[in-house]
Design an enzyme around this catalytic site. Structure first.
Site, PDB file in Angstrom:
ATOM      1  CG  HIS A 157      -0.280   0.358   2.512  1.00 33.89           C
ATOM      2  ND1 HIS A 157       0.004   1.657   2.888  1.00 33.89           N
ATOM      3  CD2 HIS A 157       0.155  -0.425   3.530  1.00 33.89           C
ATOM      4  CE1 HIS A 157       0.580   1.655   4.074  1.00 33.89           C
ATOM      5  NE2 HIS A 157       0.687   0.402   4.485  1.00 33.89           N
ATOM      6  CB  CYS A 158       1.480   4.098  -1.831  1.00 34.26           C
ATOM      7  SG  CYS A 158       0.333   3.949  -3.208  1.00 34.26           S
ATOM      8  CG  LEU A 159       0.166   8.751   0.993  1.00 33.29           C
ATOM      9  CD1 LEU A 159       0.470  10.199   0.656  1.00 33.29           C
ATOM     10  CD2 LEU A 159      -0.351   8.637   2.423  1.00 33.29           C
TER      11      LEU A 159
END
EC number: 3.1.3.-
Length: 938
Positions: free
Chosen positions: A188-190
């Site tokens: 995941h990222c933002l």
């Protein structure tokens, strides 16, 4: 009204009861919790007597009631949050062992869908003790939420990760998947888009699932639409392909000197939209090492007249290099803010180890640059050029790259999947083009469209992804696409081993794309005639009128019977003739044994210009000189000897040229500009629907006898002849409206219908059916009388449609559309928006739509600002134009808007750049409002 459960009211009630009823009654009232509504001043002393024994109970009741209230409120909030996020997680299984999601937050945040507790519950229910989380964003959270199995990568926002870090994370993920078949990786990222997608795509390449970036990107688009990969992201996926090839390419460690940067033409970023005030930043990874930004007044402003921007740099770099250019502007004229702001013009990123040693110039076109999201600000042929020099000596590095001494031959792509069937399905899905990707060839060939099939320019085959491994840094001869990243001025061939993305390296399986194989000859109509090898390039001049007429009536010319039996004679109405840009040999029937029910495409049932098969000794005009019958007239038996020319759209796998006369789809439209219908070619003055297919044709010695009665009264008393099966050419007269008139014992149908009559006697009343009628070649194609043209208004009005359909397909491939009622762009602005929507971020496209027609109009922008705010913004209340009449009102609303969208308040949020764009547009509009003297609305 007093609440009997309240502690204070209960104590007061106890005092009153004791004064009124005595000690025993007071105890009963205390046990029951009753209260008396009457309090007399004479008994006030009882309150002080109660304090000694009841003070402890007073505060105990307050504490218990407060605890119950807080507990009830907390449970209600938790239930509401759970119901909001339940079943609405941003969670995607790219494969059964690779998961992508957006950022999980600890608290309730409107901007994020995933809550840490919900994600943990979901993962524990499916992959308990078998999952690890890779956090690619610079934002962190408590790792204990995921049992301390969280890898903090901290990749930068709006740029590609370092090649060192990308390779290391892929190797770590592979080792985790290798430990246990049940292990899964959660990335995941933002927002779960660009950063997560490049890691998953690199993981596909690392595990040898794909050897080129293209299929990996297509799979990501199919699994998680809208990933938003930038050209730099695609460039680094190409680097991964080079590092993991069969004969891997190892980047060199030689420093790179960037002498200067040249941008041409000058982009439009100032308020006047005629230039910019640029400065350049150079970064290595996330560290800024050089900037040309100085005092605002000392910086040069470039205009369009200058032609280009030239900025000397003379900076030495190595590794992951980022070059960003910004436009500097001052907001000194604004009373609210007096500071200098910047706007990014473009950004490019590359790795110096993939630059060939003899390279001196790097060229980047607009599709190869990041952050070019507003097309109106970039002129055509916009490009960036870097003057560079590769140093001859290697630079000592502190860390050994993770790809050194790493062998990937034993890596099995099946580790990404749980079953062989899933592996095969994923490979098939990666080979399909995603729906939201822009097509490589936007030109859409219409069905049977002739002009759409012409080669207006050389069409080069799309380069495979394997040939694009190092194409980021060399000039390519093929057409540009989003995956071709960089072009260089260096030669293609280089004897040394250091090659860029796309360059040819020793031992690399890479070669120029071979010429496409000739189109397969498929006998779609079952004719199975002899092959013909006609030299189409020998046609030097277009045929004469006599040759056209000879071919029209089934002949092949007047050269002799030898050519009459030849199947490959050039048909002037076929694209393989002189008017075609492509030449494809055709098969022609030698017998009339074609299947009578075969239909290829919609308009291929009948071709009046196809040469019918006949013996070599047959007379050229034999079909007109002998006794007509249903079995000998090619115009009356369309399925007897069908034309070998079919529409190009009948099958996409076969390259068959369309028919110039019958392939324009005019067989379904009235008023076609052609000669292919039965009525126009055989009997334009017969029945109102043409000659029935089962009726014998009168014998005549003149093939043009049918044209003699075009000016007769019978022709003048009926509307334009309807188009037949082949999409015909009606007589040249003014467009008329269809009106029902009794003609030849039948009822006339509206023009343009696909018709075939079953009546048996309509030809008995034809004025030209008698052989004594002399043909009249002095016919005048005059317009229909005015009174006649007004008769059909009550039935069907086809005049407008007729005019609109005449030239519908001529420019269809260029995006023009003749019908207004059809869906699609009807103006250049709409077509531009449609192209922008394919490449641009939806939020930035929304900003453009917001400011369209309202540039620097502070009142219009403020009154519509509620339409562009990000989801979850509740501070801003919509205002109307009535609230923006006076300058004081505008100033008040503007200040309130700035407090909502100021970029400083959105720092670290996913909508930071979005808020900055809104703020800059409002700031420009406010400056313009001040410059105009802050005039009232009226």
């Amino acid at each position: 009204m007093t609440n009997p459960k309240s502690g204070v009211a209960e104590s007061a009630g106890l005092a009153c009861s004791r004064a009124a009823a005595g000690e025993n009654r007071m105890k009963d009232s205390e046990n029951k919790g009753a209260s008396s509504p009457d309090m007399e001043p004479s008994y006030g002393g009882g309150l002080f007597d109660m304090v000694k024994g009841g003070a402890g109970r007073l505060f105990s009741n307050l504490k218990d009631n407060l605890k119950d209230t807080l507990k009830d409120t907390s449970s209600r909030v938790i239930q509401s949050v759970s119901s909001y996020t339940k079943g609405d997680l941003d969670f995607t299984y790219v494969t059964s062992r690779i998961i992508v999601m957006s950022f999980p937050v600890d608290s309730v945040d409107i901007g994020f869908r995933n809550q840490v507790d919900d994600i943990r519950s979901f993962l524990d229910s499916r992959h308990l003790d078998h999952y690890t989380v890779y956090n690619l964003s610079p934002k962190s959270y408590r790792t204990a939420k995921f049992h301390s199995r969280v890898s903090e990568c901290s990749w930068p926002i709006r740029q590609a990760p370092s090649l060192h870090n990308l390779f290391a994370v892929c190797r770590n993920m592979y080792n985790w998947l290798l430990q246990n078949p049940k292990n899964v990786c959660v990335v995941h990222c933002l927002d779960g888009r660009a950063a997560s997608s490049i890691l998953v795509g690199a993981m596909f390449i690392f595990c040898n699932l794909y050897s080129t970036p293209g299929p990996a990107v297509r799979l990501l688009y199919a699994k998680r639409p809208g990933i938003g990969l930038s050209p730099s992201h695609r460039r680094y996926l190409g680097y991964m392909c080079d590092l993991l090839a069969d004969k891997p390419y190892r980047p060199h460690f030689k420093p790179l000197t960037i002498k200067a940067i040249t941008v041409s033409p000058v982009p439009f970023f100032n308020k006047q939209r005629n230039g910019c005030r640029p400065y350049c930043d150079v970064l290595i990874g996330e560290t800024k090492i050089y900037s040309t930004c100085t005092d605002f007044e000392r910086m040069k402003e470039y205009r369009v007249q200058d032609g280009k921007i030239f900025i000397p740099l003379n900076i030495t770099v190595q590794g992951d290099v980022i070059v960003s250019m910004y436009h500097l502007r001052s907001t000194i004229g604004s009373r609210l803010q007096a500071k200098v702001t910047n706007t990014q013009i473009f950004q490019l990123q590359f790795h110096s180890g993939f630059i060939p040693l003899d390279t001196t110039v790097l060229k980047f076109t607009k599709p190869e640059l990041d952050a070019c999201d507003v097309p109106e600000k970039y002129p055509q042929l916009f490009q960036v050029t870097l003057d560079i020099e590769v140093q001859p000596q290697d630079k000592v590095i502190d860390l050994t790259p993770p790809w050194e001494h790493y062998c990937t031959k034993d890596v099995n792509p099946s580790i990404l999947f749980s079953s062989q069937q899933e592996h095969q399905d994923t490979l098939a899905l990666g080979g399909q083009a995603p729906a939201d990707l822009p097509p490589d060839h936007p030109r859409n060939l219409g069905q049977g469209g002739f002009f759409a099939s012409l080669c207006w320019q050389d069409q080069k085959s799309e380069k495979s992804r394997c040939e694009e491994d190092h194409a980021a840094l060399v000039n390519q001869e093929s057409e540009q696409s989003d995956d071709e990243l960089l072009t260089l001025s260096s030669p293609h061939g280089n004897a040394e081993g250091d090659k860029p993305h796309g360059a040819k390296k020793p031992g690399k399986k890479q070669q120029e794309p071979a010429a496409p194989p000739p189109p397969e000859e498929v006998d779609l109509l079952g004719l199975e005639g002899s092959d013909v090898s006609t030299n189409f390039s020998s046609l030097a001049a277009p045929p004469s009128n006599s040759e056209l007429l000879s071919d029209l009536f089934g002949g092949v010319g007047a050269t002799g019977p030898a050519q009459a039996g030849q199947a490959g004679v050039e048909d002037v109405f076929h694209p393989s003739g002189p008017v075609s840009a492509q030449s494809t040999p055709r098969r022609t029937a030698t017998s009339a044994s074609a299947s009578p029910t075969l239909r290829v495409g919609e308009g291929a049932t009948f071709d009046p210009f196809g040469a019918p098969a006949k013996p070599p000794g047959q007379d050229l005009l034999g079909s007109f000189l002998n006794t007509s019958s249903a079995s000998s007239d090619p115009f009356l038996q369309p399925t007897r000897s069908p034309s070998p020319t079919v529409h190009a759209s009948s099958t996409p796998a076969v390259n068959i040229q369309p028919d110039i006369a019958g392939g324009w789809d005019w067989h379904t439209k009235p008023g076609g500009f052609g000669m292919g219908s039965k009525s126009a070619a055989t009997s334009p003055t017969g029945s109102s629907h043409g000659t029935p297919t089962h009726q014998s044709k009168p014998q005549t010695l003149d093939p043009f006898a049918d044209l003699g009665t075009l000016g007769s009264s019978s022709f003048a008393s009926k509307p334009t002849t309807p188009t037949g099966l082949g999409g015909g050419f009606p007589p040249l007269s003014s467009p008329q409206k269809a009106s029902p008139q009794p003609m030849g014992g039948g009822w006339q149908q509206p023009a343009g219908y696909n018709w075939q009559q079953t009546q048996s006697k309509p030809q008995s009343s034809m004025p030209h059916s008698s052989p004594q009628n002399r043909p009249n070649y002095n016919v005048s194609f005059s317009a229909m009388p005015a009174g006649q043209s007004e008769r059909g208004k009550g039935s069907t009005n086809l005049e407008g449609k007729q005019k609109a359909a005449d030239f519908e397909d001529l420019l269809s491939s260029q995006g023009f559309n003749a019908h207004k009622d059809k869906k699609g762009p009807r103006t250049i602005a709409e077509m531009r928006k449609e192209e922008m929507a394919k490449e641009m971020d939806p939020e930035k496209l929304k900003i453009l739509e917001w400011i369209e027609g309202k540039e620097r109009n502070i009142r219009a922008l403020l009154s519509t600002m509620h339409t562009v705010l990000w989801a979850g913004e509740t501070k801003w209340k919509p205002v109307g134009m009535a609230d923006l009449v006076t300058p004081e009102q505008v100033k008040k609303v503007y200040r309130r808007a700035v407090l909502v969208v100021h970029p400083d308040k959105a720092t670290g949020q996913p909508y930071e750049q979005y808020a900055k764009m809104i703020f800059m547009e409002l700031n420009d509009a406010w400056s313009e409002f001040e410059n105009q003297g802050q005039k009232p609305l009226y």
